[in-house]
Write a protein that holds these residues in place. Structure first.
Motif, PDB file in Angstrom:
ATOM      1  N   ARG A 167       0.835  -1.193   0.000  1.00 33.43           N
ATOM      2  CA  ARG A 167       0.000   0.000   0.000  1.00 33.43           C
ATOM      3  C   ARG A 167       0.877   1.254   0.000  1.00 33.43           C
ATOM      4  NH1 ARG A 167      -3.733  -1.170   4.160  1.00 33.43           N
ATOM      5  NH2 ARG A 167      -2.348  -0.113   5.602  1.00 33.43           N
ATOM      6  N   GLU A 168       1.885   1.210   0.839  1.00 31.02           N
ATOM      7  CA  GLU A 168       2.828   2.334   0.913  1.00 31.02           C
ATOM      8  C   GLU A 168       3.480   2.561  -0.451  1.00 31.02           C
ATOM      9  OE1 GLU A 168       3.858   3.799   4.099  1.00 31.02           O
ATOM     10  OE2 GLU A 168       5.145   5.233   3.044  1.00 31.02           O
ATOM     11  N   GLN A 169       3.909   1.445  -1.059  1.00 26.96           N
ATOM     12  CA  GLN A 169       4.555   1.509  -2.362  1.00 26.96           C
ATOM     13  C   GLN A 169       3.597   2.030  -3.440  1.00 26.96           C
ATOM     14  OE1 GLN A 169       7.635   1.218  -3.027  1.00 26.96           O
ATOM     15  NE2 GLN A 169       7.393   1.444  -5.237  1.00 26.96           N
ATOM     16  N   ASP A 170       2.374   1.518  -3.415  1.00 26.41           N
ATOM     17  CA  ASP A 170       1.373   1.959  -4.388  1.00 26.41           C
ATOM     18  C   ASP A 170       1.109   3.450  -4.266  1.00 26.41           C
ATOM     19  OD1 ASP A 170       1.169  -0.610  -5.233  1.00 26.41           O
ATOM     20  OD2 ASP A 170      -0.672  -1.053  -4.135  1.00 26.41           O
ATOM     21  N   LEU A 171       1.075   3.899  -3.017  1.00 28.65           N
ATOM     22  CA  LEU A 171       0.809   5.304  -2.761  1.00 28.65           C
ATOM     23  C   LEU A 171       1.932   6.172  -3.329  1.00 28.65           C
ATOM     24  CD1 LEU A 171      -1.439   6.863  -1.377  1.00 28.65           C
ATOM     25  CD2 LEU A 171      -0.112   6.801   0.731  1.00 28.65           C
ATOM     26  N   HIS A 172       3.170   5.704  -3.101  1.00 23.75           N
ATOM     27  CA  HIS A 172       4.330   6.406  -3.659  1.00 23.75           C
ATOM     28  C   HIS A 172       4.221   6.494  -5.172  1.00 23.75           C
ATOM     29  CE1 HIS A 172       7.426   7.589  -0.857  1.00 23.75           C
ATOM     30  NE2 HIS A 172       7.092   6.563  -0.086  1.00 23.75           N
ATOM     31  N   GLU A 173       3.879   5.360  -5.780  1.00 18.90           N
ATOM     32  CA  GLU A 173       3.802   5.326  -7.241  1.00 18.90           C
ATOM     33  C   GLU A 173       2.687   6.226  -7.748  1.00 18.90           C
ATOM     34  OE1 GLU A 173       3.553   1.234  -8.463  1.00 18.90           O
ATOM     35  OE2 GLU A 173       5.464   0.732  -7.517  1.00 18.90           O
ATOM     36  N   ALA A 174       1.554   6.196  -7.050  1.00 18.06           N
ATOM     37  CA  ALA A 174       0.431   7.048  -7.469  1.00 18.06           C
ATOM     38  C   ALA A 174       0.796   8.514  -7.321  1.00 18.06           C
ATOM     39  CB  ALA A 174      -0.813   6.723  -6.642  1.00 18.06           C
ATOM     40  N   MET A 175       1.489   8.860  -6.223  1.00 13.94           N
ATOM     41  CA  MET A 175       1.867  10.257  -5.999  1.00 13.94           C
ATOM     42  C   MET A 175       2.849  10.734  -7.058  1.00 13.94           C
ATOM     43  SD  MET A 175       1.976  10.726  -1.881  1.00 13.94           S
ATOM     44  CE  MET A 175       1.948  12.505  -1.854  1.00 13.94           C
ATOM     45  N   ALA A 176       3.731   9.821  -7.470  1.00 12.46           N
ATOM     46  CA  ALA A 176       4.734  10.187  -8.474  1.00 12.46           C
ATOM     47  C   ALA A 176       4.084  10.501  -9.821  1.00 12.46           C
ATOM     48  CB  ALA A 176       5.755   9.070  -8.622  1.00 12.46           C
ATOM     49  N   LEU A 177       2.855  10.023 -10.019  1.00  8.58           N
ATOM     50  CA  LEU A 177       2.167  10.289 -11.284  1.00  8.58           C
ATOM     51  C   LEU A 177       1.449  11.636 -11.280  1.00  8.58           C
ATOM     52  CD1 LEU A 177       0.700   6.745 -12.057  1.00  8.58           C
ATOM     53  CD2 LEU A 177       2.569   7.891 -13.244  1.00  8.58           C
ATOM     54  N   LEU A 178       1.364  12.261 -10.114  1.00  4.82           N
ATOM     55  CA  LEU A 178       0.730  13.583 -10.048  1.00  4.82           C
ATOM     56  C   LEU A 178       1.645  14.624 -10.695  1.00  4.82           C
ATOM     57  CD1 LEU A 178      -0.460  13.705  -6.320  1.00  4.82           C
ATOM     58  CD2 LEU A 178      -1.954  13.641  -8.317  1.00  4.82           C
ATOM     59  N   PRO A 179       1.071  15.690 -11.224  1.00  6.43           N
ATOM     60  CA  PRO A 179       1.918  16.808 -11.664  1.00  6.43           C
ATOM     61  C   PRO A 179       2.725  17.298 -10.452  1.00  6.43           C
ATOM     62  CG  PRO A 179      -0.377  17.148 -12.306  1.00  6.43           C
ATOM     63  CD  PRO A 179      -0.353  15.948 -11.415  1.00  6.43           C
ATOM     64  N   PRO A 180       3.981  17.754 -10.674  1.00  4.24           N
ATOM     65  CA  PRO A 180       4.853  18.100  -9.545  1.00  4.24           C
ATOM     66  C   PRO A 180       4.233  19.080  -8.555  1.00  4.24           C
ATOM     67  CG  PRO A 180       5.951  18.456 -11.659  1.00  4.24           C
ATOM     68  CD  PRO A 180       4.626  17.893 -11.967  1.00  4.24           C
ATOM     69  N   ALA A 181       3.479  20.054  -9.040  1.00  6.24           N
ATOM     70  CA  ALA A 181       2.898  21.048  -8.124  1.00  6.24           C
ATOM     71  C   ALA A 181       1.922  20.394  -7.153  1.00  6.24           C
ATOM     72  CB  ALA A 181       2.200  22.152  -8.910  1.00  6.24           C
ATOM     73  N   GLN A 182       1.155  19.421  -7.662  1.00 13.30           N
ATOM     74  CA  GLN A 182       0.195  18.728  -6.794  1.00 13.30           C
ATOM     75  C   GLN A 182       0.919  17.773  -5.845  1.00 13.30           C
ATOM     76  OE1 GLN A 182      -2.886  17.010  -9.365  1.00 13.30           O
ATOM     77  NE2 GLN A 182      -4.116  18.833  -8.981  1.00 13.30           N
ATOM     78  N   HIS A 183       1.950  17.121  -6.374  1.00 14.06           N
ATOM     79  CA  HIS A 183       2.766  16.232  -5.560  1.00 14.06           C
ATOM     80  C   HIS A 183       3.358  17.007  -4.379  1.00 14.06           C
ATOM     81  CE1 HIS A 183       5.989  12.785  -5.742  1.00 14.06           C
ATOM     82  NE2 HIS A 183       5.392  12.860  -4.579  1.00 14.06           N
ATOM     83  N   GLU A 184       3.946  18.164  -4.693  1.00 10.50           N
ATOM     84  CA  GLU A 184       4.585  18.992  -3.668  1.00 10.50           C
ATOM     85  C   GLU A 184       3.623  19.420  -2.581  1.00 10.50           C
ATOM     86  OE1 GLU A 184       7.906  21.302  -6.388  1.00 10.50           O
ATOM     87  OE2 GLU A 184       6.159  22.382  -5.636  1.00 10.50           O
ATOM     88  N   ILE A 185       2.462  19.882  -2.998  1.00 12.65           N
ATOM     89  CA  ILE A 185       1.537  20.434  -2.005  1.00 12.65           C
ATOM     90  C   ILE A 185       1.057  19.330  -1.062  1.00 12.65           C
ATOM     91  CG2 ILE A 185      -0.706  20.287  -3.204  1.00 12.65           C
ATOM     92  CD1 ILE A 185      -1.125  23.244  -2.384  1.00 12.65           C
ATOM     93  N   LEU A 186       0.873  18.127  -1.585  1.00 11.51           N
ATOM     94  CA  LEU A 186       0.464  17.015  -0.716  1.00 11.51           C
ATOM     95  C   LEU A 186       1.571  16.644   0.256  1.00 11.51           C
ATOM     96  CD1 LEU A 186      -1.554  14.497  -2.928  1.00 11.51           C
ATOM     97  CD2 LEU A 186      -2.393  16.050  -1.168  1.00 11.51           C
TER      98      LEU A 186
END
Ligand SMILES: [Zn+2]
Lengths: 170, 62
Positions: free
Chosen positions: A110-129
């Motif tokens: 789950r942790e890994q999946d979350l990392h992978e899903a977050m990496a697919l976000l545009p950087p600005a959205q990734h950063e803010i989360l």
């Protein structure tokens, strides 16, 4: 926090040392790569020294350091984008998400999946989360960094979470 | 008889969904959201997913 004198190395270096760990964690959350995060943290330090004259006394040091870290990450991300031929669509088509939707059993997965899903976000959205959820920044602090209102920062953070939900569960 | 809300209703409540899922809305808005979500399977699923995501995002780093 006491204001740092813009060009006072004796103050900038200890402050950096205090935030080195959190900055590394921030960059590690964004890149998921240990060595890259170390390199980027080092780059933040170099820029901190280089641009210390641009630091406005009275501005929170933490916000300034994170601003530099965000810029360093953006530069790194753009360099990577140029080298990479895959885009999000291609990643999804190849199933590089690791079958996130199919294995929600173990916590590690789950942790890994979350990392992978977050990496697919545009950087600005990734950063803010990462800033809000993992680094504990308030919407007010994020607003300072982004140059917007706290309300706008909150809307951005919520939309980022909604975008993550769509990636993670679909 | 309940009628499933249209997706334009979902759009109206979309920006409040995260706050609703995290129980951080004032009572009046909570009531409005609850009324929509109760009749909307799509938003029920979204709320459940946001809550799961919120819980996972609180886990410490590896
Ligand atoms: Zn709905």
């Amino acid at each position: 926090m006491a204001a740092v004198q813009a060009d006072d190395l004796d103050q900038v270096v200890p402050l950096f040392e205090r935030y080195q760990g959190p900055l590394f964690n921030f960059l590690y959350r964004l890149t998921s790569d240990y060595e890259t995060s170390q390199d980027l943290t080092q780059t933040v330090f170099e820029r901190l020294l280089k641009y210390r004259a641009s630091y406005r006394p009275g501005q929170p040091f933490r916000a300034w350091a994170y601003q530099l870290a965000r810029n360093v990450h953006t530069d790194h991300w753009q360099r990577n984008q140029k080298m990479r031929t895959t885009d999000v669509v291609e990643v999804e088509r190849k199933g590089a998400l690791g079958g996130a939707a199919f294995r929600h059993t173990a916590a590690v997965d789950r942790e890994q999946d979350l990392h992978e899903a977050m990496a697919l976000l545009p950087p600005a959205q990734h950063e803010i989360l990462v800033l809000h959820r993992f680094q504990g920044f308030s919407y007010e602090e994020i607003a300072d960094m982004l140059g917007c209102t706290a309300g706008a920062a909150k809307v951005k953070a919520h939309r980022a979470l909604q975008a993550l939900r769509t990636i993670y569960f679909n | 008889m309940n009628i499933t809300p249209s997706s334009s209703d979902c759009l109206d409540v979309a920006d409040l969904l995260v706050d609703y899922a995290e129980h951080s809305l004032p009572p009046e808005q909570t009531a409005r959201m609850a009324a929509h979500v109760a009749n909307c399977p799509r938003c029920q699923e979204r709320v459940a997913q946001l809550q799961e995501l919120g819980a996972n995002l609180k886990q410490p780093s590896p």
